[in-house]
Design an enzyme around this catalytic site. Structure first.
Site, PDB file in Angstrom:
ATOM      1  N   LYS A  85     -42.821  14.816   2.833  1.00 22.34           N
ATOM      2  CA  LYS A  85     -41.442  14.354   2.664  1.00 22.34           C
ATOM      3  C   LYS A  85     -40.542  15.574   2.560  1.00 22.34           C
ATOM      4  O   LYS A  85     -40.790  16.465   1.751  1.00 22.34           O
ATOM      5  CB  LYS A  85     -41.325  13.533   1.392  1.00 22.34           C
ATOM      6  CG  LYS A  85     -39.873  13.394   0.931  1.00 22.34           C
ATOM      7  CD  LYS A  85     -39.743  12.533  -0.297  1.00 22.34           C
ATOM      8  CE  LYS A  85     -38.341  12.658  -0.885  1.00 22.34           C
ATOM      9  NZ  LYS A  85     -38.099  11.666  -1.946  1.00 22.34           N
ATOM     10  N   LYS A 123     -36.836  16.860   1.542  1.00 26.77           N
ATOM     11  CA  LYS A 123     -35.542  16.566   0.934  1.00 26.77           C
ATOM     12  C   LYS A 123     -34.468  17.118   1.859  1.00 26.77           C
ATOM     13  O   LYS A 123     -34.374  18.316   2.090  1.00 26.77           O
ATOM     14  CB  LYS A 123     -35.469  17.232  -0.447  1.00 26.77           C
ATOM     15  CG  LYS A 123     -34.107  17.151  -1.113  1.00 26.77           C
ATOM     16  CD  LYS A 123     -33.690  15.729  -1.408  1.00 26.77           C
ATOM     17  CE  LYS A 123     -34.451  15.144  -2.571  1.00 26.77           C
ATOM     18  NZ  LYS A 123     -34.113  13.706  -2.794  1.00 26.77           N
ATOM     19  N   ASP A 183     -35.296  12.511   3.440  1.00 34.77           N
ATOM     20  CA  ASP A 183     -34.468  11.890   2.398  1.00 34.77           C
ATOM     21  C   ASP A 183     -33.194  12.699   2.167  1.00 34.77           C
ATOM     22  O   ASP A 183     -33.205  13.668   1.405  1.00 34.77           O
ATOM     23  CB  ASP A 183     -35.269  11.808   1.096  1.00 34.77           C
ATOM     24  CG  ASP A 183     -34.426  11.330  -0.078  1.00 34.77           C
ATOM     25  OD1 ASP A 183     -33.342  10.752   0.152  1.00 34.77           O
ATOM     26  OD2 ASP A 183     -34.858  11.516  -1.230  1.00 34.77           O
ATOM     27  N   ASN A 237     -30.532  11.673   0.628  1.00 32.98           N
ATOM     28  CA  ASN A 237     -29.795  11.162  -0.544  1.00 32.98           C
ATOM     29  C   ASN A 237     -28.421  10.591  -0.177  1.00 32.98           C
ATOM     30  O   ASN A 237     -27.411  10.883  -0.833  1.00 32.98           O
ATOM     31  CB  ASN A 237     -29.634  12.258  -1.613  1.00 32.98           C
ATOM     32  CG  ASN A 237     -30.916  12.502  -2.387  1.00 32.98           C
ATOM     33  OD1 ASN A 237     -31.502  13.583  -2.294  1.00 32.98           O
ATOM     34  ND2 ASN A 237     -31.394  11.502  -3.128  1.00 32.98           N
ATOM     35  N   GLU A 276     -35.498   7.762   4.098  1.00 32.13           N
ATOM     36  CA  GLU A 276     -35.200   7.438   2.702  1.00 32.13           C
ATOM     37  C   GLU A 276     -33.715   7.616   2.419  1.00 32.13           C
ATOM     38  O   GLU A 276     -33.171   8.703   2.609  1.00 32.13           O
ATOM     39  CB  GLU A 276     -36.046   8.344   1.802  1.00 32.13           C
ATOM     40  CG  GLU A 276     -35.877   8.072   0.319  1.00 32.13           C
ATOM     41  CD  GLU A 276     -36.840   8.905  -0.537  1.00 32.13           C
ATOM     42  OE1 GLU A 276     -37.945   9.240  -0.051  1.00 32.13           O
ATOM     43  OE2 GLU A 276     -36.471   9.224  -1.672  1.00 32.13           O
ATOM     44  N   ASN A 288     -34.547   5.018  -3.410  1.00 31.89           N
ATOM     45  CA  ASN A 288     -34.561   5.116  -4.869  1.00 31.89           C
ATOM     46  C   ASN A 288     -33.118   5.201  -5.358  1.00 31.89           C
ATOM     47  O   ASN A 288     -32.851   5.596  -6.476  1.00 31.89           O
ATOM     48  CB  ASN A 288     -35.334   6.337  -5.360  1.00 31.89           C
ATOM     49  CG  ASN A 288     -34.657   7.638  -4.990  1.00 31.89           C
ATOM     50  OD1 ASN A 288     -34.833   8.120  -3.867  1.00 31.89           O
ATOM     51  ND2 ASN A 288     -33.891   8.213  -5.900  1.00 31.89           N
ATOM     52  N   ASP A 346     -39.626   4.277 -10.077  1.00 35.55           N
ATOM     53  CA  ASP A 346     -39.642   5.428 -10.975  1.00 35.55           C
ATOM     54  C   ASP A 346     -39.757   4.843 -12.359  1.00 35.55           C
ATOM     55  O   ASP A 346     -38.832   4.165 -12.818  1.00 35.55           O
ATOM     56  CB  ASP A 346     -38.354   6.242 -10.801  1.00 35.55           C
ATOM     57  CG  ASP A 346     -38.343   7.499 -11.657  1.00 35.55           C
ATOM     58  OD1 ASP A 346     -38.704   7.408 -12.846  1.00 35.55           O
ATOM     59  OD2 ASP A 346     -37.972   8.566 -11.129  1.00 35.55           O
ATOM     60  N   HIS A 390     -40.893   7.254  -6.595  1.00 36.26           N
ATOM     61  CA  HIS A 390     -39.916   8.335  -6.577  1.00 36.26           C
ATOM     62  C   HIS A 390     -40.277   9.347  -7.654  1.00 36.26           C
ATOM     63  O   HIS A 390     -40.974   9.032  -8.614  1.00 36.26           O
ATOM     64  CB  HIS A 390     -38.540   7.723  -6.864  1.00 36.26           C
ATOM     65  CG  HIS A 390     -37.494   8.705  -7.271  1.00 36.26           C
ATOM     66  ND1 HIS A 390     -37.110   8.890  -8.586  1.00 36.26           N
ATOM     67  CD2 HIS A 390     -36.738   9.549  -6.535  1.00 36.26           C
ATOM     68  CE1 HIS A 390     -36.157   9.806  -8.633  1.00 36.26           C
ATOM     69  NE2 HIS A 390     -35.912  10.217  -7.416  1.00 36.26           N
ATOM     70  N   ASN A 427     -38.422  12.681  -9.927  1.00 35.49           N
ATOM     71  CA  ASN A 427     -37.548  13.804 -10.273  1.00 35.49           C
ATOM     72  C   ASN A 427     -38.439  14.862 -10.903  1.00 35.49           C
ATOM     73  O   ASN A 427     -39.615  14.609 -11.155  1.00 35.49           O
ATOM     74  CB  ASN A 427     -36.507  13.372 -11.302  1.00 35.49           C
ATOM     75  CG  ASN A 427     -35.175  13.003 -10.674  1.00 35.49           C
ATOM     76  OD1 ASN A 427     -34.623  11.955 -10.943  1.00 35.49           O
ATOM     77  ND2 ASN A 427     -34.661  13.857  -9.828  1.00 35.49           N
TER      78      ASN A 427
HETATM   79 MG   LIG Z   1     -34.880   9.811  -2.823  1.00 34.24          MG
END
Ligand SMILES: [Mg+2]
Length: 429
Positions: free
Chosen positions: A196, A198, A226, A228, A251, A274, A298, A325, A327
């Protein structure tokens, strides 16, 4: 057996975090986490972990007082207690959650994020008291190991000069070659087989090129991207078109259920989130509109391990996939994630985890990825042990901080390198 909670210890810590980039900015050199310990009248200690920003700590303190005397087996009572703890409205109104990276913030979500650590700590203590692993308390594992994905980030070699930080050995990743090199290191060290990235950091063309390069380096492996919510509907559709043959899912390409629903209606690439499904209240609209095909749970902000199981059941009813998910987190949360993931029958995607990026932990022994998987612990409770010296060291760092790092702020961290940086408005592209 006396399972009553005699006291709760709350220990905020600051842990080293590498300069990982996202659409909001960059990770700060140290990030806050909160370690929650419940101690029973019999002297059994259970541990949990959650976000450590001030607003979580401010909520955890009254909850810690309130749950004293409650049995660690009374999880429903724990959630009733949490409902009764007042949330300072100024902490949530008009504020995005952790730089806007995990949806809209509400008082309810803040409460769930805090009580989740208490729930995990109670389950850990209960498991230790009964001699059972947490997964057994959740109905029993359906697999012996849980698969995780390689979580790739655009990244600087180090934090900006002059900013106190811990060095890391991952190097920079700012172009396709750098991303592939990072993926090779993660795969080599931990055996991950899905990847994955980001995104939302560079213009979509650059991120498409990075995923293409990854797909070339790891043919046939599942890829995810992803950003965001940084893209418009049209940009999202263009990326889906260009990467459709290699993506396991896209994502949160765009922000919010209406935009996600429009994208989903116009592409065959599955969408994961998420951000637009982060609470049970957000499920009906998103699922009935077909806005998402995979929900990334999460356990922190969904409110614990049992709520994660409930979410998985709702997803199953709607034919929506479920995964996890992540963090920034430590080993306590990775253990909690692994226990609950082991009990979810329809877990068809590797879970996300930041853990490889965390060189510091509060455990006597780090959890280990082998072949991209974490073995499900069968020892009583979570199967982890606090290292009190490490906990004290990381707490000392929190105490010594002047407050600048106690609340995660990726935009502020970016301004150390680029004083003109402002959080981009979305869609950015
Ligand atoms: Mg995400």
């Amino acid at each position: 057996m006396n399972l009553a909670i005699e006291r709760v210890r709350l220990t905020p810590v600051l842990v080293a975090d590498p300069p990982l980039l996202n659409t909001q900015g960059v990770h700060q050199p140290y990030t806050p986490r909160l370690i929650v310990e419940v101690v029973t009248a019999d002297g059994i200690t259970g541990v949990g972990e959650t976000y450590g920003d001030t607003k979580y700590l401010e909520l955890a303190r009254p909850l810690a007082r309130k749950v004293t005397g409650r049995r660690v087996s009374d999880l429903n009572g724990l959630f009733r207690d949490a409902d009764e703890v007042a949330v300072d409205a100024s902490r949530v109104v008009g504020q995005a959650d952790v730089g806007g990276l995990r949806g809209v913030q509400t008082a309810g979500k803040l409460r769930l994020s805090v009580v989740s650590a208490f729930e995990v700590a109670c389950l850990d203590a209960l498991g230790k008291a009964l001699g059972l692993p947490v997964h057994a308390l959740l109905g029993g594992k359906v697999r012996d190991a849980v698969e995780y994905s390689a979580y790739l980030f655009y990244k600087w070699a180090g934090h900006p000069a002059g900013v106190p930080s811990e060095p890391d050995d991952w190097g920079a990743a700012l172009d396709p070659a750098g991303v592939v090199e990072q993926a090779r290191k993660l795969a080599g060290r931990y055996g991950f087989t899905s990847f994955k990235l980001k995104g939302g950091v560079f213009p979509p063309e650059e991120e498409i090129a990075a995923v293409r390069a990854l797909a070339g380096a790891f043919p046939g492996r599942p890829m995810r991207l992803d950003p965001n919510g940084a893209w418009s509907v049209e940009t999202s559709l263009r990326v889906a078109e260009e990467l459709g043959d290699v993506l396991e899912y896209l994502e949160d390409p765009a922000l919010g259920t209406p935009a996600m629903a429009e994208i989903a209606a116009r592409t065959g690439v599955p969408l994961a989130t998420n951000m637009c499904v982060t609470t049970f209240a957000e499920i009906p609209e998103a699922f009935t509109r077909g806005a998402v095909q995979v929900v990334l749970s999460d356990h922190h902000y969904w409110g614990g391990l049992r709520n994660t199981q409930h979410l998985a059941a709702v997803c199953r009813a709607f034919g929506v996939g479920v995964s996890m998910h992540s963090n920034t987190h430590l080993g306590i949360s990775l253990a909690a994630m692994t226990h609950v993931a082991a009990t979810v029958p329809d877990l068809h995607h590797a879970c996300d985890s930041h853990y490889p990026w965390q060189s510091e932990d509060v455990l006597t022994e780090r959890l280990v990825f082998e072949g991209g998987r974490v073995a499900v612990p069968d020892a009583p409770g979570l199967g982890v042990e606090l290292d009190r010296d490490r906990l004290a060291f990381l707490h000392r760092r929190w105490l010594d901080d002047d407050g600048a790092l106690r609340d995660r702020d990726d935009a502020a961290a970016m301004r150390a390198a680029d004083p003109a940086w402002v959080t981009p408005s979305v869609p950015r592209w």
